[in-house]
Scaffold this motif. Sequence first.
Motif, PDB file in Angstrom:
ATOM      1  N   GLY A 142       0.680  -1.247   0.112  1.00 25.79           N
ATOM      2  CA  GLY A 142      -0.011  -0.139   0.008  1.00 25.79           C
ATOM      3  C   GLY A 142       0.838   1.217   0.054  1.00 25.79           C
ATOM      4  N   TYR A 143       1.975   1.259   0.756  1.00 26.94           N
ATOM      5  CA  TYR A 143       2.723   2.429   0.923  1.00 26.94           C
ATOM      6  C   TYR A 143       3.556   2.548  -0.469  1.00 26.94           C
ATOM      7  N   GLN A 144       4.062   1.603  -1.185  1.00 27.90           N
ATOM      8  CA  GLN A 144       4.471   1.687  -2.290  1.00 27.90           C
ATOM      9  C   GLN A 144       3.833   2.354  -3.418  1.00 27.90           C
ATOM     10  N   ALA A 145       2.542   1.950  -3.438  1.00 23.58           N
ATOM     11  CA  ALA A 145       1.631   2.521  -4.239  1.00 23.58           C
ATOM     12  C   ALA A 145       1.219   3.932  -4.201  1.00 23.58           C
ATOM     13  N   ILE A 146       1.047   4.250  -2.771  1.00 24.02           N
ATOM     14  CA  ILE A 146       0.862   5.624  -2.529  1.00 24.02           C
ATOM     15  C   ILE A 146       1.790   6.651  -3.185  1.00 24.02           C
ATOM     16  N   GLY A 147       3.206   6.046  -2.799  1.00 27.46           N
ATOM     17  CA  GLY A 147       4.311   6.681  -3.181  1.00 27.46           C
ATOM     18  C   GLY A 147       4.405   7.210  -4.423  1.00 27.46           C
ATOM     19  N   LYS A 148       4.006   5.969  -5.420  1.00 28.77           N
ATOM     20  CA  LYS A 148       3.840   6.377  -6.939  1.00 28.77           C
ATOM     21  C   LYS A 148       2.906   7.305  -7.179  1.00 28.77           C
ATOM     22  N   ARG A 149       1.727   7.210  -6.634  1.00 32.15           N
ATOM     23  CA  ARG A 149       0.953   8.106  -7.007  1.00 32.15           C
ATOM     24  C   ARG A 149       1.213   9.758  -6.568  1.00 32.15           C
ATOM     25  N   VAL A 150       1.823   9.857  -5.407  1.00 31.53           N
ATOM     26  CA  VAL A 150       2.222  11.227  -5.345  1.00 31.53           C
ATOM     27  C   VAL A 150       3.542  11.571  -5.867  1.00 31.53           C
ATOM     28  N   ASP A 151       4.225  10.568  -6.373  1.00 37.36           N
ATOM     29  CA  ASP A 151       5.470  11.188  -7.190  1.00 37.36           C
ATOM     30  C   ASP A 151       4.781  11.478  -8.491  1.00 37.36           C
ATOM     31  N   ALA A 152       3.663  11.110  -9.018  1.00 37.09           N
ATOM     32  CA  ALA A 152       3.166  11.469 -10.305  1.00 37.09           C
ATOM     33  C   ALA A 152       2.756  12.793 -10.502  1.00 37.09           C
ATOM     34  N   ARG A 153       2.488  13.639  -9.119  1.00 36.01           N
ATOM     35  CA  ARG A 153       2.009  14.927  -9.136  1.00 36.01           C
ATOM     36  C   ARG A 153       2.800  15.781  -8.390  1.00 36.01           C
ATOM     37  N   VAL A 154       3.953  15.258  -7.723  1.00 42.57           N
ATOM     38  CA  VAL A 154       4.541  16.158  -6.657  1.00 42.57           C
ATOM     39  C   VAL A 154       5.283  17.431  -7.533  1.00 42.57           C
ATOM     40  N   ARG A 155       5.644  17.529  -8.725  1.00 42.93           N
ATOM     41  CA  ARG A 155       6.312  18.372  -9.499  1.00 42.93           C
ATOM     42  C   ARG A 155       5.422  19.463  -9.758  1.00 42.93           C
ATOM     43  N   GLU A 156       4.033  19.523  -9.456  1.00 37.94           N
ATOM     44  CA  GLU A 156       3.104  20.291  -9.839  1.00 37.94           C
ATOM     45  C   GLU A 156       3.034  21.189  -8.948  1.00 37.94           C
ATOM     46  N   GLN A 157       3.667  20.835  -7.758  1.00 37.97           N
ATOM     47  CA  GLN A 157       4.032  21.866  -6.417  1.00 37.97           C
ATOM     48  C   GLN A 157       5.343  22.155  -6.087  1.00 37.97           C
ATOM     49  N   PHE A 158       6.280  21.531  -6.553  1.00 33.44           N
ATOM     50  CA  PHE A 158       7.467  21.561  -6.270  1.00 33.44           C
ATOM     51  C   PHE A 158       8.845  21.432  -7.358  1.00 33.44           C
ATOM     52  N   ALA A 159       9.219  22.597  -7.303  1.00 32.46           N
ATOM     53  CA  ALA A 159      10.339  22.909  -8.372  1.00 32.46           C
ATOM     54  C   ALA A 159      11.606  22.314  -7.853  1.00 32.46           C
ATOM     55  N   LEU A 160      11.783  22.399  -6.753  1.00 30.21           N
ATOM     56  CA  LEU A 160      12.852  22.167  -5.951  1.00 30.21           C
ATOM     57  C   LEU A 160      12.492  20.583  -5.365  1.00 30.21           C
ATOM     58  N   THR A 161      13.248  19.552  -5.721  1.00 28.77           N
ATOM     59  CA  THR A 161      13.089  18.269  -5.163  1.00 28.77           C
ATOM     60  C   THR A 161      14.475  17.383  -4.760  1.00 28.77           C
ATOM     61  N   PRO A 162      14.413  16.880  -3.697  1.00 28.35           N
ATOM     62  CA  PRO A 162      15.675  16.155  -3.695  1.00 28.35           C
ATOM     63  C   PRO A 162      16.256  15.074  -4.391  1.00 28.35           C
ATOM     64  N   LYS A 163      17.619  14.941  -4.259  1.00 28.64           N
ATOM     65  CA  LYS A 163      18.317  13.850  -5.054  1.00 28.64           C
ATOM     66  C   LYS A 163      18.349  12.413  -4.198  1.00 28.64           C
ATOM     67  N   THR A 164      18.201  12.510  -2.831  1.00 28.63           N
ATOM     68  CA  THR A 164      18.584  11.762  -1.893  1.00 28.63           C
ATOM     69  C   THR A 164      17.286  10.710  -2.139  1.00 28.63           C
ATOM     70  N   PRO A 165      17.593   9.419  -2.385  1.00 30.52           N
ATOM     71  CA  PRO A 165      16.452   8.272  -2.564  1.00 30.52           C
ATOM     72  C   PRO A 165      15.856   8.019  -1.628  1.00 30.52           C
ATOM     73  N   LEU A 166      14.791   7.332  -1.488  1.00 28.06           N
ATOM     74  CA  LEU A 166      13.855   7.122  -0.245  1.00 28.06           C
ATOM     75  C   LEU A 166      13.683   5.590  -0.352  1.00 28.06           C
ATOM     76  N   GLU A 167      13.588   4.878   0.956  1.00 29.13           N
ATOM     77  CA  GLU A 167      13.404   3.635   1.037  1.00 29.13           C
ATOM     78  C   GLU A 167      11.977   3.367   2.222  1.00 29.13           C
ATOM     79  N   ILE A 168      11.295   2.668   1.938  1.00 28.20           N
ATOM     80  CA  ILE A 168      10.217   2.379   2.766  1.00 28.20           C
ATOM     81  C   ILE A 168      10.429   0.970   3.628  1.00 28.20           C
ATOM     82  N   ARG A 169      10.270   1.057   4.862  1.00 30.59           N
ATOM     83  CA  ARG A 169      10.777  -0.067   5.541  1.00 30.59           C
ATOM     84  C   ARG A 169       9.843  -0.373   6.983  1.00 30.59           C
TER      85      ARG A 169
END
Length: 592
Positions: free
Chosen positions: A345-372
């Motif tokens: 579920g969290y992996q799926a939510i992450g993909k949905r948010v990633d698809a829209r997040v640049r509409e709100q953020f021109a500044l995004t991090p390079k550091t990767p994110l893991e879900i554990r």
Amino acid sequence: MSATIPTLAIARTPAAPPAAPATGEGEKLRRIFAESDEASLRRGPLRAIFRGDLRYADRLEPFLTEAYEEGERQALVDNLRALGTVDRAKLSAVDRIAYDVFKADNERDLRGFAPEIRRIGDVLPINHFQGFQTFYPEFASGQGAAPFKTTLDYDNNLKRNAEYGRVVDRMIARAREGMARGITPPKLVVRNVIEQLDNLLGAPLEKSLFYAPVVTFPDAVPAADRTRLTQAYTVQVRDVLNPAHRRLRDFLQTEYLPKARDTVGLSALPGGAALYDYLIESSTTLPMKAEEVHALGLSEVKRILAEMEAQKGRAGFAGTLPEFFTLLRTDPRFQPKTAEEVAAGYQAIGKRVDARVREQFALTPKTPLEIRPVPAFREKSDAAGSYQQGTPDGTRPGVFYYNTYDLKNRYLWGMETLYLHEAVPGHHFQISLAQENASLPAFMRFGGNTAFVEGWALYAESLYPELGVETDPYQRMGGLSDEMLRAMRLVVDTGIHAKGWGRDQAIKYMLDNSPMPESDATAEVERYIAIPGQALAYKIGQLTILRLKAQAKAQLGARFDPRAFHAAVLDTGALPMPVLERKLADWMAGQK
């Protein structure tokens, strides 16, 4: 409550590369920052390790010693004395922000060394939320910030582990000192720590977190070293670490628990009110008093209840709001069946948010994110979710931890808002963007304050419409439930520590005003009891950012760009609230 032992949230992160050359007063200021940061890393090997700086990785800070604490206090005095030699009026706009942050942070931290504050804080070194025993085992396990890539890394960890055993003994000594003064934590805090230690001690040696690094080795560790290290770790776990935890556990059970107090609020301790005033300011960066915070909380609870009523109507539920809460807590459709379902579920939510997040953020991090998942030994007393920062170079990712303890009470309707808070665009964005900004002095890249860090994460939850989540009334109730939690914290934390509320009264208040399960409400209340004031920062910070956003929209009208606003909030690290307000006022004027 002691400020002498870091937690994951306090042990920040790595040596900043030199900032762009400055001239005159700016050059002097940057030199002060660099010298202060280097001295901080020498005094704080854990701070350095979190930042990927391994020069001092063979040691720990000598926590709970007078020499260490005096060194930390004197560093603050020296920082402020050096800052006094800089003419702020001759600095650039960005350097003035850095000057203001450095001054505010050092002054606030120095107030924490006042005798009336230390009298209580120094002799309360053990709790179930920020005690060193909650942080260090995972740190040393190969799954935390400490690296295990070379033979030297393994040997350094052995040396740190030995010092950890000595820190545990000093925890006992400080607690005994507190007993002699009549200053102890509540009994429930002691019982929670005993349970944590039982979990650690209950594992067989080969399953110990401290043994975990030698279960598998990286290719860079030669076979001969593997044999030696496996034997060394076996002996250390058996003869040093487990006995240290056993000594602490037995002390807590036989000596400390009988002397621990039945009351739960700071107001029950002599001088507790003054300490609570400091903790409120330390957490919020504002000179607020308990009564003001309590009233603000009551107002926010009332507002959010009205919004919950509206979502109840959207869901087509005809009963009362408390009955709707019961539905959300008990209906099987909202309860995950397996831990794997939660992970997916969290992996799926992450993909949905990633698809829209640049509409709100021109500044995004390079550091990767893991879900554990949260490590098993601390999941019972841990929060529903948490974040651990990565390193700026990306060699260690940021981690969003989710909790599957008591699975039937980890509701599906709470997942989207939790992801926004802990991961994207919450903690992962804010902390990573600050760390990656090499033009900032290190204390701004890797330091911060709870009001900004947690206020930003709570603000991030408010972006649910723009990010395409919480589209049904149940997920939206999850968002409102999370916001309600932060509003109730203002009421409950101050109720416990300034108004004489008991544990059960606080839990009932939270259950009456939200759909959160009793297990979560209990963990939350026991957290506020263990670390007074910290939970106040979330709502205070969020309300500050929301107010500034509303001002920007009103002043800029059609020229308001959320991407520019978010960049302005995030591009100089975690600022104290008064400094953020000044910065955003200047930014708005510039946008016009």
